[in-house]
Write a protein that holds these residues in place. Structure first.
Motif, PDB file in Angstrom:
ATOM      1  N   LYS A   8       0.832  -1.205   0.000  1.00  0.00           N
ATOM      2  CA  LYS A   8       0.000   0.000   0.000  1.00  0.00           C
ATOM      3  C   LYS A   8       0.870   1.261   0.000  1.00  0.00           C
ATOM      4  O   LYS A   8       0.576   2.235  -0.702  1.00  0.00           O
ATOM      5  CB  LYS A   8      -0.944   0.008   1.213  1.00  0.00           C
ATOM      6  N   ALA A   9       1.952   1.244   0.753  1.00  0.00           N
ATOM      7  CA  ALA A   9       2.861   2.393   0.790  1.00  0.00           C
ATOM      8  C   ALA A   9       3.524   2.597  -0.565  1.00  0.00           C
ATOM      9  O   ALA A   9       3.684   3.736  -1.024  1.00  0.00           O
ATOM     10  CB  ALA A   9       3.912   2.211   1.875  1.00  0.00           C
ATOM     11  N   SER A  10       3.891   1.511  -1.217  1.00  0.00           N
ATOM     12  CA  SER A  10       4.508   1.607  -2.540  1.00  0.00           C
ATOM     13  C   SER A  10       3.524   2.217  -3.543  1.00  0.00           C
ATOM     14  O   SER A  10       3.882   3.084  -4.342  1.00  0.00           O
ATOM     15  CB  SER A  10       4.963   0.216  -2.997  1.00  0.00           C
ATOM     16  N   GLU A  11       2.263   1.777  -3.472  1.00  0.00           N
ATOM     17  CA  GLU A  11       1.224   2.331  -4.338  1.00  0.00           C
ATOM     18  C   GLU A  11       1.034   3.827  -4.073  1.00  0.00           C
ATOM     19  O   GLU A  11       0.998   4.637  -5.006  1.00  0.00           O
ATOM     20  CB  GLU A  11      -0.090   1.593  -4.112  1.00  0.00           C
ATOM     21  N   LEU A  12       0.919   4.197  -2.793  1.00  0.00           N
ATOM     22  CA  LEU A  12       0.734   5.608  -2.445  1.00  0.00           C
ATOM     23  C   LEU A  12       1.933   6.451  -2.870  1.00  0.00           C
ATOM     24  O   LEU A  12       1.770   7.587  -3.330  1.00  0.00           O
ATOM     25  CB  LEU A  12       0.482   5.757  -0.947  1.00  0.00           C
ATOM     26  N   HIS A  13       3.129   5.906  -2.723  1.00  0.00           N
ATOM     27  CA  HIS A  13       4.333   6.619  -3.158  1.00  0.00           C
ATOM     28  C   HIS A  13       4.257   6.903  -4.659  1.00  0.00           C
ATOM     29  O   HIS A  13       4.514   8.024  -5.105  1.00  0.00           O
ATOM     30  CB  HIS A  13       5.575   5.803  -2.812  1.00  0.00           C
ATOM     31  N   ALA A  14       3.869   5.892  -5.437  1.00  0.00           N
ATOM     32  CA  ALA A  14       3.799   6.051  -6.892  1.00  0.00           C
ATOM     33  C   ALA A  14       2.714   7.048  -7.300  1.00  0.00           C
ATOM     34  O   ALA A  14       2.861   7.761  -8.291  1.00  0.00           O
ATOM     35  CB  ALA A  14       3.531   4.697  -7.547  1.00  0.00           C
ATOM     36  N   ASN A  15       1.630   7.124  -6.522  1.00  0.00           N
ATOM     37  CA  ASN A  15       0.528   8.030  -6.835  1.00  0.00           C
ATOM     38  C   ASN A  15       0.663   9.407  -6.197  1.00  0.00           C
ATOM     39  O   ASN A  15      -0.227  10.236  -6.332  1.00  0.00           O
ATOM     40  CB  ASN A  15      -0.805   7.410  -6.379  1.00  0.00           C
ATOM     41  N   GLY A  16       1.747   9.642  -5.462  1.00  0.00           N
ATOM     42  CA  GLY A  16       1.955  10.938  -4.822  1.00  0.00           C
ATOM     43  C   GLY A  16       1.254  11.080  -3.479  1.00  0.00           C
ATOM     44  O   GLY A  16       1.194  12.176  -2.928  1.00  0.00           O
ATOM     45  N   GLY A  17       0.750   9.978  -2.920  1.00  0.00           N
ATOM     46  CA  GLY A  17       0.036  10.026  -1.658  1.00  0.00           C
ATOM     47  C   GLY A  17       0.922   9.950  -0.426  1.00  0.00           C
ATOM     48  O   GLY A  17       0.443  10.132   0.688  1.00  0.00           O
ATOM     49  N   LEU A  18       2.200   9.647  -0.608  1.00  0.00           N
ATOM     50  CA  LEU A  18       3.180   9.683   0.481  1.00  0.00           C
ATOM     51  C   LEU A  18       4.242  10.697   0.099  1.00  0.00           C
ATOM     52  O   LEU A  18       4.924  10.520  -0.905  1.00  0.00           O
ATOM     53  CB  LEU A  18       3.858   8.324   0.690  1.00  0.00           C
ATOM     54  N   ASP A  19       4.357  11.739   0.864  1.00  0.00           N
ATOM     55  CA  ASP A  19       5.336  12.781   0.583  1.00  0.00           C
ATOM     56  C   ASP A  19       6.360  12.813   1.710  1.00  0.00           C
ATOM     57  O   ASP A  19       6.084  13.315   2.799  1.00  0.00           O
ATOM     58  CB  ASP A  19       4.643  14.131   0.445  1.00  0.00           C
ATOM     59  N   TRP A  20       7.517  12.246   1.461  1.00  0.00           N
ATOM     60  CA  TRP A  20       8.569  12.118   2.467  1.00  0.00           C
ATOM     61  C   TRP A  20       9.035  13.481   2.962  1.00  0.00           C
ATOM     62  O   TRP A  20       9.530  13.609   4.064  1.00  0.00           O
ATOM     63  CB  TRP A  20       9.732  11.329   1.860  1.00  0.00           C
ATOM     64  N   ASP A  21       8.865  14.509   2.135  1.00  0.00           N
ATOM     65  CA  ASP A  21       9.311  15.851   2.502  1.00  0.00           C
ATOM     66  C   ASP A  21       8.319  16.596   3.392  1.00  0.00           C
ATOM     67  O   ASP A  21       8.728  17.444   4.185  1.00  0.00           O
ATOM     68  CB  ASP A  21       9.554  16.706   1.244  1.00  0.00           C
ATOM     69  N   THR A  22       7.019  16.310   3.279  1.00  0.00           N
ATOM     70  CA  THR A  22       6.035  17.102   4.017  1.00  0.00           C
ATOM     71  C   THR A  22       5.173  16.302   4.991  1.00  0.00           C
ATOM     72  O   THR A  22       4.664  16.871   5.946  1.00  0.00           O
ATOM     73  CB  THR A  22       5.098  17.855   3.052  1.00  0.00           C
TER      74      THR A  22
END
Length: 152
Positions: A8-22
């Motif tokens: 799920k985290a990988s999917e969200l990362h690819a879709n812009g749903g996980l922003d490591w910066d903010t």
């Protein structure tokens, strides 16, 4: 089981749903009863370390440590993006039993909405869990652990 990123985290990362910066990311300690599964969708599926001295789990519990000094680095040589943590997580004078892993999470409004990001049962240079707490400090040096790695 080796360290891994939850699907799920990988999917969200690819879709812009996980922003490591903010976004705010935390780490929680995982109890011995948890069976790791890449397919777990929410923090509710995880088994947290029992409450004890120096560790109070649950949503927004003081046992969950906020990660600091985060950065994103593209690594062309190995065709991936690394989400790095440059600081350590420390639990002082912890005596809460035994834990088998640490999981990076994105804590949202409750555990049913919060996302597990990455599972770590190996830290540093080959050190492994489980860890039995005994009233001393527990430190995870994220620089030695390695980055959360998403394939590009």
């Amino acid at each position: 089981m080796a360290n891994f990123v939850y699907n799920k985290a990988s999917e969200l990362h690819a879709n812009g749903g996980l922003d490591w910066d903010t976004n705010t990311f935390k780490v929680m300690l995982i109890g011995m009863g948890y069976t790791p599964d890449h397919d777990h969708l929410t923090v509710s599926a995880l088994t947290e370390l029992a409450n004890g001295t120096g560790y109070t789990g649950g949503f927004n519990g003081s046992g969950r440590k906020t990660l600091a000094t985060l950065s994103v680095v593209r690594v062309d040589a190995s065709d991936r993006t690394e989400c790095r943590i440059s600081s350590s997580s420390v639990w002082s004078a912890i005596n809460a039993g035994q834990f088998k892993a640490a999981v990076i999470i994105r804590e949202m409004t409750n555990d049913a909405d919060s996302i597990p990001v990455a599972y770590y049962d190996t830290v540093g240079s080959g050190d492994t869990f489980p860890v039995t707490t005994n009233g001393g400090d527990v430190t995870i040096n994220w620089s030695a652990v390695g980055a959360v790695q998403f394939q590009t």
